[in-house]
Structure formats: structure tokens, C-alpha cells
Design a protein around this motif. Structure first.
Motif, PDB file in Angstrom:
ATOM      1  N   LYS A 148       0.825  -1.210   0.000  1.00  0.00           N
ATOM      2  CA  LYS A 148       0.000   0.000   0.000  1.00  0.00           C
ATOM      3  C   LYS A 148       0.862   1.263   0.000  1.00  0.00           C
ATOM      4  O   LYS A 148       0.501   2.258  -0.617  1.00  0.00           O
ATOM      5  CB  LYS A 148      -0.942   0.018   1.205  1.00  0.00           C
ATOM      6  CG  LYS A 148      -2.099  -0.952   1.069  1.00  0.00           C
ATOM      7  CD  LYS A 148      -3.183  -0.691   2.082  1.00  0.00           C
ATOM      8  CE  LYS A 148      -2.857  -1.265   3.429  1.00  0.00           C
ATOM      9  NZ  LYS A 148      -4.001  -1.182   4.370  1.00  0.00           N
ATOM     10  N   GLU A 149       1.994   1.231   0.681  1.00  0.00           N
ATOM     11  CA  GLU A 149       2.881   2.390   0.768  1.00  0.00           C
ATOM     12  C   GLU A 149       3.672   2.639  -0.515  1.00  0.00           C
ATOM     13  O   GLU A 149       4.106   3.760  -0.774  1.00  0.00           O
ATOM     14  CB  GLU A 149       3.874   2.203   1.914  1.00  0.00           C
ATOM     15  CG  GLU A 149       3.261   2.241   3.290  1.00  0.00           C
ATOM     16  CD  GLU A 149       4.248   1.833   4.374  1.00  0.00           C
ATOM     17  OE1 GLU A 149       5.431   1.559   4.058  1.00  0.00           O
ATOM     18  OE2 GLU A 149       3.832   1.772   5.551  1.00  0.00           O
ATOM     19  N   ALA A 150       3.869   1.599  -1.313  1.00  0.00           N
ATOM     20  CA  ALA A 150       4.724   1.693  -2.497  1.00  0.00           C
ATOM     21  C   ALA A 150       4.038   2.430  -3.641  1.00  0.00           C
ATOM     22  O   ALA A 150       2.820   2.364  -3.804  1.00  0.00           O
ATOM     23  CB  ALA A 150       5.122   0.290  -2.956  1.00  0.00           C
ATOM     24  N   ASP A 151       4.849   3.126  -4.430  1.00  0.00           N
ATOM     25  CA  ASP A 151       4.372   3.724  -5.675  1.00  0.00           C
ATOM     26  C   ASP A 151       4.490   2.729  -6.829  1.00  0.00           C
ATOM     27  O   ASP A 151       3.763   2.827  -7.815  1.00  0.00           O
ATOM     28  CB  ASP A 151       5.188   4.975  -6.000  1.00  0.00           C
ATOM     29  CG  ASP A 151       5.007   6.050  -4.945  1.00  0.00           C
ATOM     30  OD1 ASP A 151       3.884   6.589  -4.839  1.00  0.00           O
ATOM     31  OD2 ASP A 151       5.975   6.336  -4.212  1.00  0.00           O
ATOM     32  N   ALA A 152       5.432   1.800  -6.694  1.00  0.00           N
ATOM     33  CA  ALA A 152       5.649   0.760  -7.706  1.00  0.00           C
ATOM     34  C   ALA A 152       6.033  -0.531  -7.015  1.00  0.00           C
ATOM     35  O   ALA A 152       6.647  -0.512  -5.946  1.00  0.00           O
ATOM     36  CB  ALA A 152       6.738   1.173  -8.692  1.00  0.00           C
ATOM     37  N   ILE A 153       5.657  -1.631  -7.648  1.00  0.00           N
ATOM     38  CA  ILE A 153       5.980  -2.962  -7.131  1.00  0.00           C
ATOM     39  C   ILE A 153       6.584  -3.775  -8.264  1.00  0.00           C
ATOM     40  O   ILE A 153       5.995  -3.875  -9.344  1.00  0.00           O
ATOM     41  CB  ILE A 153       4.730  -3.674  -6.567  1.00  0.00           C
ATOM     42  CG1 ILE A 153       4.079  -2.850  -5.455  1.00  0.00           C
ATOM     43  CG2 ILE A 153       5.096  -5.072  -6.066  1.00  0.00           C
ATOM     44  CD1 ILE A 153       2.730  -3.378  -4.988  1.00  0.00           C
ATOM     45  N   VAL A 200       2.445   1.360 -10.258  1.00  0.00           N
ATOM     46  CA  VAL A 200       3.204   0.756 -11.351  1.00  0.00           C
ATOM     47  C   VAL A 200       3.624  -0.651 -10.940  1.00  0.00           C
ATOM     48  O   VAL A 200       4.021  -0.878  -9.795  1.00  0.00           O
ATOM     49  CB  VAL A 200       4.429   1.626 -11.701  1.00  0.00           C
ATOM     50  CG1 VAL A 200       5.334   0.933 -12.715  1.00  0.00           C
ATOM     51  CG2 VAL A 200       3.978   2.991 -12.218  1.00  0.00           C
ATOM     52  N   CYS A 201       3.524  -1.586 -11.861  1.00  0.00           N
ATOM     53  CA  CYS A 201       3.942  -2.969 -11.592  1.00  0.00           C
ATOM     54  C   CYS A 201       4.774  -3.493 -12.753  1.00  0.00           C
ATOM     55  O   CYS A 201       4.467  -3.230 -13.920  1.00  0.00           O
ATOM     56  CB  CYS A 201       2.727  -3.872 -11.374  1.00  0.00           C
ATOM     57  SG  CYS A 201       3.185  -5.568 -10.911  1.00  0.00           S
ATOM     58  N   ALA A 202       5.823  -4.229 -12.424  1.00  0.00           N
ATOM     59  CA  ALA A 202       6.662  -4.884 -13.422  1.00  0.00           C
ATOM     60  C   ALA A 202       7.005  -6.283 -12.931  1.00  0.00           C
ATOM     61  O   ALA A 202       6.889  -6.581 -11.739  1.00  0.00           O
ATOM     62  CB  ALA A 202       7.935  -4.080 -13.666  1.00  0.00           C
ATOM     63  N   ALA A 203       7.433  -7.140 -13.863  1.00  0.00           N
ATOM     64  CA  ALA A 203       7.649  -8.549 -13.541  1.00  0.00           C
ATOM     65  C   ALA A 203       9.028  -9.030 -13.966  1.00  0.00           C
ATOM     66  O   ALA A 203       9.569  -8.612 -14.991  1.00  0.00           O
ATOM     67  CB  ALA A 203       6.581  -9.405 -14.215  1.00  0.00           C
ATOM     68  N   ILE A 204       9.548  -9.952 -13.166  1.00  0.00           N
ATOM     69  CA  ILE A 204      10.822 -10.617 -13.442  1.00  0.00           C
ATOM     70  C   ILE A 204      10.610 -12.110 -13.243  1.00  0.00           C
ATOM     71  O   ILE A 204      10.026 -12.531 -12.243  1.00  0.00           O
ATOM     72  CB  ILE A 204      11.924 -10.096 -12.495  1.00  0.00           C
ATOM     73  CG1 ILE A 204      12.290  -8.651 -12.854  1.00  0.00           C
ATOM     74  CG2 ILE A 204      13.149 -11.010 -12.509  1.00  0.00           C
ATOM     75  CD1 ILE A 204      13.301  -8.002 -11.925  1.00  0.00           C
ATOM     76  N   ALA A 205      11.057 -12.901 -14.206  1.00  0.00           N
ATOM     77  CA  ALA A 205      10.956 -14.357 -14.096  1.00  0.00           C
ATOM     78  C   ALA A 205      12.300 -14.977 -14.439  1.00  0.00           C
ATOM     79  O   ALA A 205      13.016 -14.491 -15.310  1.00  0.00           O
ATOM     80  CB  ALA A 205       9.877 -14.898 -15.032  1.00  0.00           C
ATOM     81  N   VAL A 206      12.615 -16.058 -13.758  1.00  0.00           N
ATOM     82  CA  VAL A 206      13.878 -16.745 -14.028  1.00  0.00           C
ATOM     83  C   VAL A 206      13.635 -18.248 -14.033  1.00  0.00           C
ATOM     84  O   VAL A 206      12.935 -18.782 -13.173  1.00  0.00           O
ATOM     85  CB  VAL A 206      14.980 -16.337 -13.008  1.00  0.00           C
ATOM     86  CG1 VAL A 206      14.563 -16.631 -11.583  1.00  0.00           C
ATOM     87  CG2 VAL A 206      16.309 -16.999 -13.342  1.00  0.00           C
ATOM     88  N   GLY A 207      14.182 -18.907 -15.054  1.00  0.00           N
ATOM     89  CA  GLY A 207      14.053 -20.358 -15.167  1.00  0.00           C
ATOM     90  C   GLY A 207      15.410 -21.001 -15.368  1.00  0.00           C
ATOM     91  O   GLY A 207      16.418 -20.319 -15.578  1.00  0.00           O
ATOM     92  N   ALA A 208      15.411 -22.310 -15.338  1.00  0.00           N
ATOM     93  CA  ALA A 208      16.662 -23.056 -15.458  1.00  0.00           C
ATOM     94  C   ALA A 208      17.134 -23.195 -16.902  1.00  0.00           C
ATOM     95  O   ALA A 208      18.301 -23.498 -17.149  1.00  0.00           O
ATOM     96  CB  ALA A 208      16.511 -24.440 -14.835  1.00  0.00           C
ATOM     97  N   THR A 209      16.214 -22.986 -17.850  1.00  0.00           N
ATOM     98  CA  THR A 209      16.560 -23.118 -19.260  1.00  0.00           C
ATOM     99  C   THR A 209      15.898 -22.002 -20.060  1.00  0.00           C
ATOM    100  O   THR A 209      14.931 -21.391 -19.609  1.00  0.00           O
ATOM    101  CB  THR A 209      16.079 -24.466 -19.847  1.00  0.00           C
ATOM    102  OG1 THR A 209      14.643 -24.518 -19.754  1.00  0.00           O
ATOM    103  CG2 THR A 209      16.690 -25.645 -19.124  1.00  0.00           C
TER     104      THR A 209
END
Length: 194
Positions: A71-76, A111-120
Motif C-alpha cells: 500500500k505504501e509503495a508507488d511501484a511494485i 506501477v507494476c513490473a515482472a521478473i521471471a527466471v528459469g533453469a533453461t
């Protein structure tokens, strides 16, 4: 302005490193990284108490602290490793519990952004990003991806663990920084800063 990065991993490894990489592009902003593995989160039981209580969950656990930070954040910025083609169970639990925040639209226009990491390469990163995107859109958030260099939907990295360290592909590191840069650009546009 505050940017909250949420590590949806069950440990502090490559996802955390990528979130930290993104935050390097947010110098001058107040930033914080939290790891869900540091919290106890119960499942949402869809009891609807939050709807009756104006957005207050009757389950008392680590979620309360995380919800306050969101709630406090402007972006996550949300990061998750790929677990069987999607986000982790722990992150899904957080998403389900965030129903309390939707009662009063408390994440709307953040504002929201995403990061994903996989093994391949092509190991489910885009499906993981889509799950994060869906959560953001359900909350009415302003979804951003990255800019240049681009992976189109956010950071999609490949990592492997070697002994006690993580080797992350250079493209993944670049797109993590690009995500941070794009979050900065959009926050500055929204807040009227050039």
C-alpha cells in the motif's frame, strides 16, 4: 517515491539477485526488497470476511506486513522463479491474499513490473510473467515491461546454481536493469518529474 521488490522465491537466490539488479536503476528512489520466504503466509480461504470488513483479513500472519508495504509503495516489482511453468506456490498465496487490497482498490494505478527466471531458455518464463501480469491487471495497476534491451514482457532470465552461487545469463541481467529503468521512467512521468 517508493519501489517495493517482492522476491516470490522459496529461497534467496537468482530471483533476488535479479530484483537487486533492477533496483540499481532506481537510484534516488526509496527501495526495499522483501523475500516471501521470510514470512509465514496462510492460504486464502475465500471466506469473504475481507469484503465484509472493508478489506481487513481475519487471518493474522505475515501478510499484514507485506500488504502494508504494498500500500505504501508507488511501484511494485514482482520476481518469481519458474515452478512447473508458472509462479511459485508462495507467490500465488500472496496474490490470493491480496484480495483484501482489491476491496478498496488500494493497488490501483501503482506501477507494476515482472521478473521471471528459469533453469533453461524458454523454460516457462513467459507463462510466469503472464501470471504476474494478470495479478497486476486484476488490481488495476499500471503494468510496464521493459524498454531497451527488450524481452517484451519484462525480465526473462536463465540461471543455474553452481555450488553456492548463481550464474545468470547476460541477457537476463540486461533485461532486469531495463525493467528497473522502465519503472523509473514511468514513475517520473506519472509524478511529473522529467
Amino acid at each position: 517515491m517508493k519501489v517495493l521488490a517482492i522476491n516470490g522465491s522459496h529461497r534467496k537466490g537468482s530471483t533476488l539477485l535479479l530484483l537487486q539488479e533492477a533496483l540499481k536503476e532506481l537510484e534516488g528512489f526509496e527501495t526495499e526488497v522483501i523475500s516471501l520466504c521470510d514470512y509465514v503466509l496462510e492460504y486464502c480461504k475465500v471466506c469473504n470476511a475481507c469484503k465484509r470488513n472493508g478489506g481487513v483479513c481475519v487471518v493474522k500472519d505475515g501478510y499484514e506486513e507485506i500488504a502494508a508495504k504494498m500500500k505504501e509503495a508507488d511501484a511494485i516489482i514482482i520476481g518469481s522463479p519458474v515452478y512447473f511453468g508458472s509462479i511459485t506456490g508462495m507467490l500465488k498465496t500472496l496474490f490470493d491474499r491480496s484480495r483484501t487490497l482489491r476491496v478498496n482498490w488500494e493497488l490501483k494505478d501503482k506501477v507494476c513490473a515482472a521478473i521471471a527466471v528459469g533453469a533453461t531458455k524458454h523454460g516457462g518464463q513467459e507463462h510466469t510473467l503472464q501470471a504476474i501480469h494478470a495479478w497486476a491487471l486484476i488490481h488495476g495497476m499500471i503494468l510496464v515491461a521493459d524498454s531497451d534491451p527488450t524481452a517484451h514482457f519484462g525480465c526473462a532470465a536463465v540461471a543455474k546454481q553452481v555450488d553456492d552461487r548463481f550464474e545468470i545469463d547476460e541477457w537476463g541481467l540486461k533485461t532486469a536493469r531495463s525493467v528497473g529503468k522502465r519503472v523509473r521512467e514511468v514513475l517520473n512521468l506519472i509524478k511529473g518529474r522529467a
